[in-house]
Write a protein that holds these residues in place. Structure first.
Motif, short mmCIF file in Angstrom:
data_model
loop_
_atom_site.label_atom_id
_atom_site.label_comp_id
_atom_site.label_asym_id
_atom_site.label_seq_id
_atom_site.Cartn_x
_atom_site.Cartn_y
_atom_site.Cartn_z
N UNK A 214 -25.33 15.74 9.23
CA UNK A 214 -25.86 14.73 10.03
C UNK A 214 -26.64 13.60 9.37
N UNK A 215 -27.20 13.87 8.08
CA UNK A 215 -28.11 12.83 7.47
C UNK A 215 -27.24 12.12 6.07
N UNK A 216 -26.17 12.74 6.10
CA UNK A 216 -25.47 12.42 4.86
C UNK A 216 -25.08 10.86 4.65
N UNK A 217 -24.71 10.20 5.98
CA UNK A 217 -24.22 8.80 5.81
C UNK A 217 -25.58 7.89 5.48
N UNK A 218 -26.76 8.70 5.42
CA UNK A 218 -27.96 7.75 5.20
C UNK A 218 -28.51 7.97 3.68
N UNK A 219 -27.70 8.83 3.04
CA UNK A 219 -28.28 9.30 1.70
C UNK A 219 -27.03 9.58 0.96
N UNK A 220 -26.85 8.77 -0.24
CA UNK A 220 -25.48 8.94 -1.06
C UNK A 220 -25.67 10.45 -1.87
N UNK A 221 -26.93 10.92 -2.08
CA UNK A 221 -27.16 12.16 -3.04
C UNK A 221 -26.82 13.32 -1.97
N UNK A 222 -27.19 13.24 -0.82
CA UNK A 222 -26.99 14.16 0.22
C UNK A 222 -25.41 14.35 0.65
N UNK A 223 -24.76 13.17 0.56
CA UNK A 223 -23.29 13.03 1.07
C UNK A 223 -22.57 13.71 -0.30
N UNK A 224 -23.12 13.74 -1.27
CA UNK A 224 -22.41 14.12 -2.61
C UNK A 224 -22.53 15.66 -2.55
N UNK A 225 -23.66 16.02 -2.11
CA UNK A 225 -23.97 17.59 -1.99
C UNK A 225 -23.28 18.11 -1.04
N UNK A 226 -23.07 17.52 0.16
CA UNK A 226 -22.22 18.10 1.22
C UNK A 226 -20.68 18.27 0.67
N UNK A 227 -20.10 17.35 -0.07
CA UNK A 227 -19.00 17.23 -0.62
C UNK A 227 -18.69 18.50 -1.74
N UNK A 228 -19.91 18.61 -2.45
CA UNK A 228 -19.77 19.58 -3.33
C UNK A 228 -19.76 21.09 -2.57
N UNK A 229 -20.56 21.27 -1.56
CA UNK A 229 -20.72 22.40 -1.10
C UNK A 229 -19.45 22.79 -0.16
N UNK A 230 -18.63 21.92 0.27
CA UNK A 230 -17.43 22.09 1.09
C UNK A 230 -16.40 22.43 -0.09
N UNK A 231 -16.31 21.97 -1.40
CA UNK A 231 -15.63 22.29 -2.47
C UNK A 231 -15.81 23.55 -3.05
N UNK A 232 -17.00 24.31 -2.91
CA UNK A 232 -17.26 25.81 -3.64
C UNK A 232 -17.17 26.87 -2.29
N UNK A 233 -17.29 26.36 -1.11
CA UNK A 233 -17.69 27.23 -0.26
C UNK A 233 -16.14 28.02 0.21
N UNK A 234 -16.29 29.48 0.29
CA UNK A 234 -15.17 30.32 0.95
C UNK A 234 -14.82 29.80 2.16
#
Length: 272
Positions: A214-234
């Motif tokens: 929800x807050x990723x669009x407002x913070x690039x660091x959070x957006x990057x972590x969301x992308x990373x999380x989706x990449x490692x999540x089974x």
């Protein structure tokens, strides 16, 4: 002349009897002060597990410790000081338990730690209800400080789970807000037991991911972590199941509504 002669040749039976009884009495064992202090804290934890702090008197604690009121005051100035020591010990214990969880993919790691946390607060219900009574002026300052140390530690291990060395201000605020929500949910669950525990733990594990999205669009660091999380999540992990569940909501009607929102254009700044 002997004492026996002065007493008319009769031995002092009473005095000798007292000496005999004194010899039979087991010697008094004085525990070192710090050891005894820690034993009192351990006993107090057992008492506070069963009853809230405000329902327990110093006499109750003394009786449970096999001591007197005055003896307890040798180690603690007040019941409040003893409760503060209990909160400090309990806080250190929950930190140790959370640290013992093996690292893994983020959502499973969060799930396991939430399970450990809820095990702990259920085991220490009376203490947790007192220390985490959010906003209560009756909670001693040092007990609140002990709770804050636990929150700070959970922030750090959550950042470790997300592989973040130094969180951005926005990320730290999101995680701290999530921690506060977990605490509040825990206290409410202890009061009502309105949800199965496993279901609540799953909801809370997913909630952090939802908030970050929800807050990723407002913070690039959070957006990057969301992308990373989706990449490692089974796909079968809590976060993976959440993403697939959200995608499953996109039926024709939902897609139409989404398309309507996406097609919106900002009015030109010079439009009256």
């Amino acid at each position: 002349m002997s004492d026996q002669d002065l007493d008319g040749g009769k031995p002092d039976v009473a005095r000798d009897g007292r000496k005999a009884r004194a010899r039979k009495r087991p010697p008094f064992r004085r525990l070192p002060s710090e050891k005894r202090r820690q034993e009192i804290i351990t006993t107090a934890i057992k008492v506070f597990r069963e009853r809230p702090e405000h329902e327990v008197s110093i006499d109750d604690l003394a009786a449970a410790a096999g001591s007197s009121r005055s003896s307890l005051y040798r180690y603690f100035d007040s019941k409040q000081e003893l409760f503060e020591a209990v909160a400090d010990r309990v806080g250190a214990e929950v930190v140790d338990r959370l640290d013992a969880v093996d690292e893994g993919v983020p959502s499973w790691n969060l799930m396991i730690r939430l399970h450990v946390y809820f095990d702990f607060i259920e085991e220490h219900e009376g203490i947790v209800g007192g220390v985490l009574a959010m906003g209560s002026g009756e909670v001693p300052e040092s007990a609140r400080a002990a709770a804050q140390r636990v929150r700070d530690h959970i922030l750090r291990i959550t950042c470790d789970t997300l592989e973040v060395a130094e969180p951005s201000p926005a990320l730290e605020m999101v995680i701290r807000s999530w921690i506060a929500g977990v605490e509040l949910a825990g206290v409410e669950w202890l009061r009502t037991r309105s949800l199965p525990r496993a279901e609540l733990e799953m909801l809370l594990a997913r909630q952090l991911g939802i908030t970050l999205i929800g807050v990723a669009p407002a913070d690039p660091a959070i957006a990057e972590r969301v992308s990373w999380w989706a990449g490692v999540e089974p796909p079968d992990g809590p976060f993976g199941v959440l993403v697939r569940s959200v995608a499953g909501l996109l039926d024709v009607k939902m897609l139409g509504n989404v398309a309507r929102v996406l097609s919106y254009e900002e009015a030109p700044a010079d439009r009256p």
